[in-house]
Design a protein around this motif. Sequence first.
Motif, PDB file in Angstrom:
ATOM      1  N   VAL A  50       0.864  -1.181   0.000  1.00  0.00           N
ATOM      2  CA  VAL A  50       0.000   0.000   0.000  1.00  0.00           C
ATOM      3  C   VAL A  50       0.896   1.224   0.000  1.00  0.00           C
ATOM      4  O   VAL A  50       1.869   1.282   0.747  1.00  0.00           O
ATOM      5  N   GLU A  53      -0.425   1.487   8.302  1.00  0.00           N
ATOM      6  CA  GLU A  53      -0.366   2.943   8.099  1.00  0.00           C
ATOM      7  C   GLU A  53       0.567   3.624   9.093  1.00  0.00           C
ATOM      8  O   GLU A  53       0.941   4.772   8.887  1.00  0.00           O
ATOM      9  N   CYS A 112      -2.646  -3.973   6.822  1.00  0.00           N
ATOM     10  CA  CYS A 112      -3.226  -2.663   6.522  1.00  0.00           C
ATOM     11  C   CYS A 112      -4.541  -2.520   7.269  1.00  0.00           C
ATOM     12  O   CYS A 112      -5.285  -3.487   7.433  1.00  0.00           O
ATOM     13  N   ILE A 113      -4.838  -1.296   7.683  1.00  0.00           N
ATOM     14  CA  ILE A 113      -6.107  -1.049   8.383  1.00  0.00           C
ATOM     15  C   ILE A 113      -7.288  -1.320   7.438  1.00  0.00           C
ATOM     16  O   ILE A 113      -8.407  -1.571   7.892  1.00  0.00           O
TER      17      ILE A 113
HETATM   18 MO    MO Z   1      -2.533   0.751   5.083  1.00  0.00          MO
END
Ligand code: MO
Length: 542
Positions: free
Chosen positions: A264, A399, A311-312
Amino acid sequence: MSDIKSTPRRQETPATPPGGFSNTRTLLLSAVWALIAGLAASLCATLVMGLLRLLAGIPTPVEMFGDFTLKHINVDTFIRLLATYSKKTYPLGLALLGMIALGTVLGLLYALAVRIKLPANGYRPGRREWLVGLAIALAMTLVATILFWRELPQNFLGWPYTTARILTILGLLLDFVVYGLVLCLGFRALLPKRPVATADVAVAQRRQLLARGGVVALGVGAGLGTWGAIQKYVSDYTAYDGMKTAFPKHIIPQITPNNDHYVVTQNPVDPDPNVALWRLELTGLLNKPGSYSYDELQKLPSTSRAITLECIANGENDHLIGNAIWHGVSLRTLLDQHGGAQSNARYIGFYCIDGFNTTLPLKEVLDADPLLAWNMNGAVLPRRHGYPLRILIPGRYGEENPKWLTRIDFSQEFTDGLYSAQGWYNGVLHTMSRIDLPYRDIPIRAGDSVPMTGIAFAGNRGIQRVEVSTDAGTTWKDATLEPPTSKDSWVFWKSTWQPTRAGDYTLTVRATDGTGAVQTSRRQGTVPNGATGFSRVKITVM
Ligand SMILES: [Mo]
Ligand SMILES: Nc1nc2c(c(=O)[nH]1)N[C@H]1C(S)=C(S)[C@@H](COP(=O)(O)O)O[C@H]1N2
């Protein structure tokens, strides 16, 4: 003659020198040529921006505008934008067109400020024109510097924070000086000239035509050059953004190979750092601030550890999660070299060469024993995963695991964070579990012995138990856990299921983290707080 008497003469008209154009004509001609000069100047400045981006890694105002916007919108708008534009280059393209249009229209303001009487006297801009052109260049640089103050310290070749900020400001200055220069010279060149008594009319006309052709050619050339620069930029587009961890036949290895690891990135084009320019800086409230080159950093005592990254935006049974063995120096070891943080330091901020940054509570971060990694699974950290250096902070969503790291700052206050500014959750990650086998499309008959496998993950809290249910959560059975690759990694679980009767089944899974807390059953999507709830798989037994 009679109608001249009847129309009252306007006051300004006598100011028109003999042979001068009427006010209306002056206004009209000035406006048209100002727009053309503005467009040519805009295109020249855009070309300079493109060249600075490609050759010196200096972020374009368009990218900084993008970064600025991303920090100032909320999650919902962010998600809407993601849905509207399939590619990040589309909104950037629109912003670029907007900027060119703005530069074109600004030509009118310039014409208004210099108020040249038409026809003009010669090709050389007067003092007033130079001054107005310069003022425009300085004003634009100043406005951009103030507006993008937080976006300035980024450089895609890897120049460290402060140098990057200075380079970006100098880049802006150059962009806008070129704009002012072309506007100044171009506008003059385009305007109709007063005939010089001694000169040949035909020669004068040819000169005027050449001058106009020259400005247009410059604009077209710069436009084509800009187009070329855009092509070059786009050829490096981060098409892998949002790539999921590879999942062949629903069987995955404990350690995710680099090429299969999810990716990401916020960037339309990721940085391509030159380690000779790059530094890791330690600044703010620590006892001995310092800075490291890539080589110096690698001489520090280093260690390897498997750390799982999620990843969130990883949803139910989803694959924005991977596990790699990272090698580098632990943050604690590094901090020891600098006498530790000062007692009033409460936050730790991470700044990256792509302008990405995050702030986290210092104590939590130190407790998690983060790793500053330059290797991933034995290979030099790949560009897309943050070459030359990234940090892994166990217990936090991806993140908050900055890539392309260049500065670690210790502070008393929370300073910055792209996603937290948008309103994404920025606490410890939620316990998750996933069912990999069986999946919907494999045929299952009553009486079969069906292998069940999957993963569970709770960051640095670890996993102590995984239970599976084949009746949508009415009854639960313990799954067997494989030993994790580290205390910060996912855990593989397995079980078997022997359906005795044909019919529809809902398989589900829940994990208990190392603290004894059972994963919450409360169902919640990924936006903006990270997904929760048990993953399910619907199976039809024949
Ligand atoms: Mo992310
Ligand atoms: N500098 C920087 N760091 C970053 C990002 C980024 O865009 N820029 N993206 C973050 C996000 S949202 C995630 S999920 C992880 C992804 O890391 P990976 O691509 O190595 O899997 O990096 C994080 N670190």
